[in-house]
Design an enzyme around this catalytic site. Sequence first.
Site, mmCIF file in Angstrom:
data_model
loop_
_atom_site.group_PDB
_atom_site.id
_atom_site.type_symbol
_atom_site.label_atom_id
_atom_site.label_comp_id
_atom_site.label_asym_id
_atom_site.label_seq_id
_atom_site.Cartn_x
_atom_site.Cartn_y
_atom_site.Cartn_z
ATOM 1 N N GLY A 101 18.392 28.523 21.861
ATOM 2 C CA GLY A 101 18.776 27.803 20.646
ATOM 3 C C GLY A 101 20.162 28.182 20.178
ATOM 4 N N GLU A 104 22.423 26.084 22.050
ATOM 5 C CA GLU A 104 22.223 24.707 21.577
ATOM 6 C C GLU A 104 22.929 24.478 20.250
ATOM 7 O OE1 GLU A 104 17.915 25.049 22.201
ATOM 8 O OE2 GLU A 104 18.045 23.170 23.305
ATOM 9 N N GLU A 124 15.104 29.459 28.350
ATOM 10 C CA GLU A 124 13.759 29.119 27.854
ATOM 11 C C GLU A 124 12.704 29.063 28.959
ATOM 12 O OE1 GLU A 124 16.585 27.729 26.960
ATOM 13 O OE2 GLU A 124 16.592 27.255 24.828
HETATM 14 N N1 T1G Z 1 13.676 36.435 19.278
HETATM 15 C C1 T1G Z 1 13.172 37.557 18.708
HETATM 16 N N2 T1G Z 1 13.469 38.818 19.108
HETATM 17 C C2 T1G Z 1 14.323 38.931 20.142
HETATM 18 C C3 T1G Z 1 14.885 37.813 20.805
HETATM 19 C C4 T1G Z 1 14.530 36.518 20.317
HETATM 20 N N3 T1G Z 1 15.028 35.407 20.843
HETATM 21 N N4 T1G Z 1 15.685 38.268 21.797
HETATM 22 C C5 T1G Z 1 15.627 39.614 21.760
HETATM 23 N N5 T1G Z 1 14.809 40.009 20.782
HETATM 24 C C6 T1G Z 1 14.520 41.403 20.406
HETATM 25 C C7 T1G Z 1 13.827 42.154 21.511
HETATM 26 O O1 T1G Z 1 12.426 41.946 21.442
HETATM 27 C C8 T1G Z 1 14.215 43.587 21.186
HETATM 28 O O2 T1G Z 1 13.401 43.981 20.094
HETATM 29 C C9 T1G Z 1 15.631 43.446 20.643
HETATM 30 O O3 T1G Z 1 15.766 42.069 20.228
HETATM 31 C C10 T1G Z 1 16.688 43.744 21.688
HETATM 32 O O4 T1G Z 1 16.375 42.927 22.822
HETATM 33 C C11 T1G Z 1 14.936 26.273 20.496
HETATM 34 C C12 T1G Z 1 12.990 27.539 21.834
HETATM 35 C C13 T1G Z 1 19.602 38.705 24.118
HETATM 36 C C14 T1G Z 1 19.969 39.266 26.540
HETATM 37 O O5 T1G Z 1 15.064 33.833 25.649
HETATM 38 O O6 T1G Z 1 17.329 37.730 26.813
HETATM 39 O O7 T1G Z 1 15.759 29.546 21.814
HETATM 40 O O8 T1G Z 1 12.312 45.945 21.247
HETATM 41 O O9 T1G Z 1 15.941 44.852 24.384
HETATM 42 O O10 T1G Z 1 18.592 44.204 26.717
HETATM 43 O O11 T1G Z 1 15.526 25.823 22.698
HETATM 44 O O12 T1G Z 1 17.102 40.178 24.344
HETATM 45 O O13 T1G Z 1 14.311 46.286 19.743
HETATM 46 O O14 T1G Z 1 12.091 45.595 18.768
HETATM 47 O O15 T1G Z 1 16.228 42.475 25.258
HETATM 48 O O16 T1G Z 1 20.495 43.932 25.024
HETATM 49 C C15 T1G Z 1 15.657 31.763 23.988
HETATM 50 C C16 T1G Z 1 15.790 36.448 24.871
HETATM 51 C C17 T1G Z 1 14.547 31.844 22.988
HETATM 52 C C18 T1G Z 1 16.758 35.277 24.866
HETATM 53 C C19 T1G Z 1 19.650 41.064 24.834
HETATM 54 N N6 T1G Z 1 16.368 33.034 24.042
HETATM 55 N N7 T1G Z 1 16.469 37.709 24.703
HETATM 56 O O17 T1G Z 1 19.168 41.962 25.807
HETATM 57 O O18 T1G Z 1 18.193 43.750 24.293
HETATM 58 S S1 T1G Z 1 13.608 30.357 22.925
HETATM 59 C C20 T1G Z 1 15.979 33.992 24.892
HETATM 60 C C21 T1G Z 1 17.163 38.264 25.740
HETATM 61 C C22 T1G Z 1 14.712 29.213 22.290
HETATM 62 C C23 T1G Z 1 15.341 26.891 21.794
HETATM 63 C C24 T1G Z 1 14.318 27.793 22.391
HETATM 64 C C25 T1G Z 1 17.739 39.629 25.480
HETATM 65 C C26 T1G Z 1 19.247 39.646 25.233
HETATM 66 P P1 T1G Z 1 12.999 45.559 19.951
HETATM 67 P P2 T1G Z 1 16.600 43.524 24.293
HETATM 68 P P3 T1G Z 1 19.161 43.537 25.526
#
Ligand code: T1G
Length: 700
Positions: A101, A104, A124
Amino acid sequence: MSDVVSYELVNNVAVISVNNPPVNALSQAVREGILDAVTTAQEDASEAIVLHCEGRTFIAGADITEFGKPPQEPGLPSVLSAIENSSKPVIAAIHGTALGGGFEVALACHYRCVIASAKVGLPEVKLGLLPGAGGTQRVPRIAGVKAALDMIASGNPIAAPRAKDMGLVDEIISADDLKAGAVEYGKALVKSGAPLKRIRDITIDPANVEPGFFDAARERLARRARGQIAQDKIVSCIEAAVNLPMDEGLQRERELFRELVTSPESAAMRHIFFAERLAAKIKDLPRDTPLRAVNKVAIIGGGTMGGGIAMCFANVGIPVLMLEIDDEALQRGMGIIEKNYKITMLKGKMTEDQLGQRIGLITGTTDYADLGDVDMVIEAVFENLELKKEIFAKLDAVCKPGAILATNTSYQDVDAIAAATGRPQDVLGMHFFSPANVMKLLEVVRGEKTADDVLATTMAIGKRINKVCALSRVCYGFIGNRMLGGYGREAQILLMDGCTPSQVDSALEKFGMAMGPLAMGDLAGLDVGYKARQGRTDLPDDPKLYRMGTLLVEMGRYGQKTGSGFYKYDPETRARMADPEVEAMIKAEAAKIGIEQRDISDEEILQRCFYPLINEGARILEEGIAQRPSDIDVVYVFGYAFPVAKGGPMYYADQIGLKQVYDKICEFRDRDGEQYWQPAPLLKQLAEAGKTFAEWGSEQ
Ligand code: T1G
């Protein structure tokens, strides 16, 4: 604005700053703050609008923790509409990783500027979802249908230079001061009379899409991601971007997104997303435990495992000293590494320079005295406890105080190895999975005396070499291999009861396992399990037990390495083929021991292979070997290719219902004997209480 979104005028440009640590996820407050700020900017004297983020990254996606809860206004689409319909140019200023997002949001802006180290992506699909806020409609319009499909179906991030080439971003600016740079970029756009560039205004000419492109894509993606359902819907969305006007395409995307976000597959994949991160946290270890410096490591043993482990460190720029018993063995080990790197380079995943750099980081020796300055040693010789103890005694004599001494053993007693040194507090297990330079899982095995900072350092090093770490206490086989025992046992007993190897393996492969247990045995080598069984005195005296595995090894049929095992293998393609000779042998052996063979359903195959896994997992939890049920899920998804869309064995058991699992195990016990089917006390307790492993885990 709000405490997560601020607004200021800088040099007559409106600057919207998002500050929602740790990754600026698009929580309800962030969405509301951005919407309010864009609305405000329409009315004031600002000539352009910059959207940027504080902290380490631009918005990294929707807030995944909000999924599964009632949606809260404003929805992301309304925020994007406000941005896209702004009367003034909106510029996204990107650093870190603009993902999902987040990207996006940037695509709804009129322009996107990034710093060179930034990445953009739509991951995603890795959560069993698809980009649900216009990503599938906007990316094909600016980067083309094929590039869009590759980007969205893989979910992999794209570095700034390539993103610019693809038209995903407009300008790469200096990293010195991103906000100021973006303001200057915005002013320059206004000064030059640049239009409000809205991606929705681009249409795709269907004639540019080759006939059959989408059908071929569906077929290819279905093969690659068995058991996952998002890929097919992603293709449908991109097809809609070609064939429908923007608003209808967005509508189609939202419909398919909603189907996915409520699917059990996506729930399982989101479980694994959080489970992977939770596994990195050690319950009784303060998060600020000091770490020891690790700037140089040594690997003892240059075989397949040792070479793969050496590559893990060289890949992230850590110098490696590999020790072997003599020059010939050392050269052989270095040769394995060079060969593996050359294969990677030939696949186009590495340049010749990178190959040279990595090889240059790995040096060899046959002299223990050379280990005096390393910060960490990983022993990776073959599975002989006495040999490992000898090696650790030598390491104790030559390594500097504070060096971490790790063993890659798959089964042996880490405490016994630690006791061979005068520094058990510096000893622990680092169990890599073969091939070590490919498999993501690293089981970190905590000995009785392992010091907290040694543990914390090793978990941090595991993350640094791009491994997914899970903590295990010491027991035979730690978490993964200990649970695997019953899985492999039942796969072979099912042959005696009436299945063919193909039936057992295809039932599990239809479930989503990358490879069935018998084919996996052929791959690893049936002689490995055969040798491991020779030393064991705890196996029941049961003629059914491992009967075929033993017979095949005694016939010289070790599996792929001898061209046949449970299956025959094509010498060229190594394709596996059912072997009528083996199937006849199975029937003959069953008759010899008086077994009335019967038809067995795929459901029973799954239950008999997975329930022992789940049952042993319950024992591992009650013994405190694993910290939490989700850690076991992480071990199986990242170490044993358990399908991520099923969430791992313990999550899967919770979805089935522990009462059903428990009752079935009792049924098998009554039918097949209690030497194999003893329900774990914790499983019994939870089944009778109507609870899940997850609920039990959250109470510990
Ligand atoms: N939402 C909530 N918490 C998140 C998060 C997210 N999207 N991404 C990371 N966290 C939390 C994670 O749980 C951890 O928490 C902390 O942040 C650090 O993350 C509408 C529907 C960005 C590359 O899939 O790939 O958008 O353990 O340990 O290694 O179309 O986090 O500290 O409590 O991974 O430096 C799409 C997912 C969502 C990206 C960073 N986005 N995140 O990596 O840190 S769906 C993703 C990552 C969406 C739209 C759709 C990685 C990172 P805690 P981390 P990192």
